[in-house]
Each structure stands twice: as C-alpha cells, then as structure tokens.
Design a protein around this motif. Sequence first.
Motif, PDB file in Angstrom:
ATOM      1  N   SER A  14       0.916  -1.252   0.032  1.00 39.49           N
ATOM      2  CA  SER A  14      -0.009  -0.048  -0.142  1.00 39.49           C
ATOM      3  C   SER A  14       0.858   1.374  -0.089  1.00 39.49           C
ATOM      4  O   SER A  14       0.311   2.312  -0.245  1.00 39.49           O
ATOM      5  CB  SER A  14      -0.877  -0.077   1.183  1.00 39.49           C
ATOM      6  OG  SER A  14      -0.228   0.015   2.597  1.00 39.49           O
ATOM      7  N   TYR A  15       2.175   1.249   0.268  1.00 42.68           N
ATOM      8  CA  TYR A  15       3.199   2.326   0.391  1.00 42.68           C
ATOM      9  C   TYR A  15       4.183   1.950  -0.738  1.00 42.68           C
ATOM     10  O   TYR A  15       5.336   2.529  -0.120  1.00 42.68           O
ATOM     11  CB  TYR A  15       3.496   2.949   1.627  1.00 42.68           C
ATOM     12  CG  TYR A  15       4.073   1.864   2.534  1.00 42.68           C
ATOM     13  CD1 TYR A  15       5.520   1.784   2.486  1.00 42.68           C
ATOM     14  CD2 TYR A  15       3.205   1.111   3.247  1.00 42.68           C
ATOM     15  CE1 TYR A  15       6.074   0.749   3.490  1.00 42.68           C
ATOM     16  CE2 TYR A  15       3.990   0.235   4.133  1.00 42.68           C
ATOM     17  CZ  TYR A  15       5.197   0.069   4.177  1.00 42.68           C
ATOM     18  OH  TYR A  15       6.110  -0.703   5.381  1.00 42.68           O
ATOM     19  N   ALA A  16       4.064   1.308  -1.665  1.00 41.43           N
ATOM     20  CA  ALA A  16       5.206   0.796  -2.657  1.00 41.43           C
ATOM     21  C   ALA A  16       5.886   1.932  -3.250  1.00 41.43           C
ATOM     22  O   ALA A  16       7.071   1.994  -3.304  1.00 41.43           O
ATOM     23  CB  ALA A  16       4.625  -0.118  -3.842  1.00 41.43           C
ATOM     24  N   GLU A  17       5.063   3.110  -3.338  1.00 37.43           N
ATOM     25  CA  GLU A  17       5.724   4.159  -3.997  1.00 37.43           C
ATOM     26  C   GLU A  17       6.581   4.959  -3.085  1.00 37.43           C
ATOM     27  O   GLU A  17       7.877   5.332  -3.448  1.00 37.43           O
ATOM     28  CB  GLU A  17       4.696   5.544  -4.298  1.00 37.43           C
ATOM     29  CG  GLU A  17       3.817   4.994  -5.607  1.00 37.43           C
ATOM     30  CD  GLU A  17       2.750   5.878  -6.112  1.00 37.43           C
ATOM     31  OE1 GLU A  17       3.117   7.093  -5.474  1.00 37.43           O
ATOM     32  OE2 GLU A  17       1.966   5.839  -6.896  1.00 37.43           O
ATOM     33  N   GLU A  18       6.560   4.755  -1.663  1.00 36.16           N
ATOM     34  CA  GLU A  18       7.463   5.360  -0.927  1.00 36.16           C
ATOM     35  C   GLU A  18       8.773   4.541  -0.767  1.00 36.16           C
ATOM     36  O   GLU A  18       9.802   4.889  -0.769  1.00 36.16           O
ATOM     37  CB  GLU A  18       6.717   5.591   0.430  1.00 36.16           C
ATOM     38  CG  GLU A  18       5.623   6.347   0.561  1.00 36.16           C
ATOM     39  CD  GLU A  18       5.485   6.710   2.291  1.00 36.16           C
ATOM     40  OE1 GLU A  18       6.102   7.635   2.947  1.00 36.16           O
ATOM     41  OE2 GLU A  18       4.520   6.141   2.538  1.00 36.16           O
ATOM     42  N   LEU A  19       8.372   3.257  -0.864  1.00 38.81           N
ATOM     43  CA  LEU A  19       9.645   2.202  -0.742  1.00 38.81           C
ATOM     44  C   LEU A  19      10.380   2.385  -2.073  1.00 38.81           C
ATOM     45  O   LEU A  19      11.761   2.297  -1.944  1.00 38.81           O
ATOM     46  CB  LEU A  19       9.080   0.664  -0.786  1.00 38.81           C
ATOM     47  CG  LEU A  19       8.537   0.113   0.626  1.00 38.81           C
ATOM     48  CD1 LEU A  19       7.835  -1.119   0.408  1.00 38.81           C
ATOM     49  CD2 LEU A  19       9.507   0.363   1.430  1.00 38.81           C
ATOM     50  N   ALA A  20       9.690   2.584  -3.173  1.00 39.12           N
ATOM     51  CA  ALA A  20      10.590   2.668  -4.499  1.00 39.12           C
ATOM     52  C   ALA A  20      11.384   4.269  -4.242  1.00 39.12           C
ATOM     53  O   ALA A  20      12.418   4.369  -4.905  1.00 39.12           O
ATOM     54  CB  ALA A  20       9.438   2.868  -5.677  1.00 39.12           C
ATOM     55  N   GLU A  21      11.063   5.269  -3.713  1.00 35.39           N
ATOM     56  CA  GLU A  21      11.598   6.354  -3.288  1.00 35.39           C
ATOM     57  C   GLU A  21      12.617   6.231  -2.580  1.00 35.39           C
ATOM     58  O   GLU A  21      13.817   6.677  -2.684  1.00 35.39           O
ATOM     59  CB  GLU A  21      10.553   7.652  -2.877  1.00 35.39           C
ATOM     60  CG  GLU A  21       9.981   7.950  -4.029  1.00 35.39           C
ATOM     61  CD  GLU A  21       8.800   8.944  -3.546  1.00 35.39           C
ATOM     62  OE1 GLU A  21       8.745   9.206  -2.247  1.00 35.39           O
ATOM     63  OE2 GLU A  21       7.905   9.316  -4.002  1.00 35.39           O
ATOM     64  N   LEU A  22      12.470   5.404  -1.448  1.00 33.26           N
ATOM     65  CA  LEU A  22      13.634   5.151  -0.326  1.00 33.26           C
ATOM     66  C   LEU A  22      14.692   4.427  -0.888  1.00 33.26           C
ATOM     67  O   LEU A  22      15.772   4.479  -0.620  1.00 33.26           O
ATOM     68  CB  LEU A  22      12.983   4.535   0.753  1.00 33.26           C
ATOM     69  CG  LEU A  22      12.080   5.558   1.794  1.00 33.26           C
ATOM     70  CD1 LEU A  22      11.165   4.693   2.836  1.00 33.26           C
ATOM     71  CD2 LEU A  22      13.003   6.434   2.469  1.00 33.26           C
ATOM     72  N   PHE A  23      14.378   3.349  -1.809  1.00 31.58           N
ATOM     73  CA  PHE A  23      15.335   2.387  -2.268  1.00 31.58           C
ATOM     74  C   PHE A  23      14.898   2.144  -3.771  1.00 31.58           C
ATOM     75  O   PHE A  23      14.728   1.109  -4.403  1.00 31.58           O
ATOM     76  CB  PHE A  23      15.222   0.621  -1.625  1.00 31.58           C
ATOM     77  CG  PHE A  23      15.052   1.254  -0.061  1.00 31.58           C
ATOM     78  CD1 PHE A  23      16.126   1.179   0.711  1.00 31.58           C
ATOM     79  CD2 PHE A  23      13.910   1.071   0.785  1.00 31.58           C
ATOM     80  CE1 PHE A  23      16.223   1.314   2.015  1.00 31.58           C
ATOM     81  CE2 PHE A  23      13.838   1.163   2.093  1.00 31.58           C
ATOM     82  CZ  PHE A  23      14.979   1.228   2.844  1.00 31.58           C
TER      83      PHE A  23
END
Length: 329
Positions: free
Chosen positions: A228-237
């Motif tokens: 549900s927060y895949a976009e944040e994970l993509a930004e972080l890593f």
Amino acid sequence: MQTFNLTATGHNLNYLPQYIAQRHGFFQKEGLEVITTIPTPWDGVLDALAADEAHMALGGIWVPSMYRERVQNYTVFAQIANRCPLALLKHGPAEGFKLTDVAGKTVLMKSGGGASVGLFFKMLLRENKIDARGVDYIQDLDGVMLGDLFQGGMGDYFVTDNLSARAMVEKNPNVSIAMEMVTQGDVPWSVYYRETATTTPDVLDKQRRFCVALAKGIEFCNTTDPASYAEELAELFPNVPVAASIAVVNQFRSNAMWTSPVIPLEGYDRWQLGLRDARLVSEPIPYTTLVNSGPAIEAVEAAKVSVGKEAPASDGPVQAMPKAVSTAA
C-alpha cells in the motif's frame, strides 16, 4: 520545533520505521525536526558526536560496547532493528542447505559498514557448534565488488544485506538465498546512542519524544501492508526492484525485526556474549551499564505500543546519566 540531529552509519531497509516516522510527520508531532546525515566513512558518526554536530548516532551496539572504558563512554537509549537483516547466498539451488555445509568453505562478507556482518555470522556458527576458524573469509572489500565477484564464481557463499540478496536473486538465476538471518533470533542490531557525559535532562526529553515517534513508525510498519506504500519504498530504495523491497518488509514483519524502541534483555545478553567471544569486549557489559531504557519505556507507554519482550524496568522517572570520564586507548 526543536532540531534533533542524527548521524547514521548508512541507509538501510531495517531503518524503515524511522523513515516512516519522518515521512509521515510523527517526529514533527512530537515537536522535533530530525535531520539525518550519513558520513563517509561510516565511523564519522563518532566525530559528529564528539564535535556536538549530532545529538545521537544510529548504528551497531558493538561500537559503544567496545569503546566503553577504553576510548569514550556512550549510552544507548533505544533500538530500531531487533534482528539481523542479513542473508546468506550460495551458488545453485538452496534446497537441502544446512548451516553445517559452510564448514571448510569460503564465505565472502561485505565489511564497508563496519564489523557487524562478520560478528553475527561467526557468532551464529559458534552457536551451532561449527568451528568459525575452519571457514575461510574474504571480507575486506566493498560489498558491490564482492557481489560481482561472487556472481562471477568467487567463493562458495556470500553474506550481504537481505534487500541486496533479494535483488541479486531476482536478476541472477544461478544464485539463491540459503538463509535469511532475520529468522535466527533476537539481537539489538541497530541502536541509538550518544556520549554519556553530554546526556542532559533536555537531551533525555528529546530522546523520549523521539522514541514516541519511532514507536509509532514501528507500529505502522508492523500493521500496514507494504504494497500500500510501494511508491514510498521505491523512493527510499530506488536501486532495487520494489517487489524485492516489499518482500523483505513482509519477511521482517513476520520475523520480529521491529518490536519496540526498548531493547530486550535476552537479545542484548546474547549479542554481548557474541562480542566477548569475538574479543571486542573482555566480558559482557551489564545491560544497565550501557543502556538507559528510561526514555524508550516512557515513550512506549505514551504511544500505547506494546514493548514486546520484557526489558529491565526503568528506575522511576527518566534521570540524566552520571557523567563519565573518557580514557584514551
């Protein structure tokens, strides 16, 4: 809003609750503006503390342990990672792998971020009655370099962080993950600390509020589907496939990577034995000598988040730690 400067030894997925607390405004709700710097090389975190450029450092508890009464005394006040975030890779399929298979083989281990990788892996071998001295190690090279060499055929096994291991396996069908070490029991892998002598009542209050926000970040990571927060994970890593990040977060969630800012006594004692056997400390350091759990315990109560496994109780209200005199090595 009060500034609370953090110096960290790296940018890692096992620090995710802190990143969530930052991105979702949990620190700001506690009146803190947390500013993070990552020095190169990593041991610059100690310089930042000494120069009063940072209010706290984030890294392995082995550093304040081995420095105590030798160079500088540090007090640990919280943890973020409750388990080891490493994986063991091998050539070919992983089916049927046993840790005893490592005996007599060559293991590559990245060491650019400090000694934790080798410390934990060798402790794990000793705990499983495997002679760690009967294994050959290549560990004085950069992690990316070792990863490339391993995929090219060097060595039998490769120990690296779990996220990099997942990303490698997704790209290379000739290697597999033999073990994810998050399954191998509690240790206070990543902790927050500062110089004991400079810990004032004002600092303790900031530590408590920091831990309130961190506890909320931990709760978020444990209760929220990472998809549900895949976009944040993509930004972080951004350098790994987001599917790998999601898979590792779920693995960490199901294996008690994130439990509480309070450091559990059992995991602490286990890691201290490992540090003693690695000769980093002459004897295990008692919990209350190195750790002031007061800020984290008060924060967990304030945040109404479970503390998980029992830790030694705080001696009443949070008190400033006594000043200590540093001694040169």
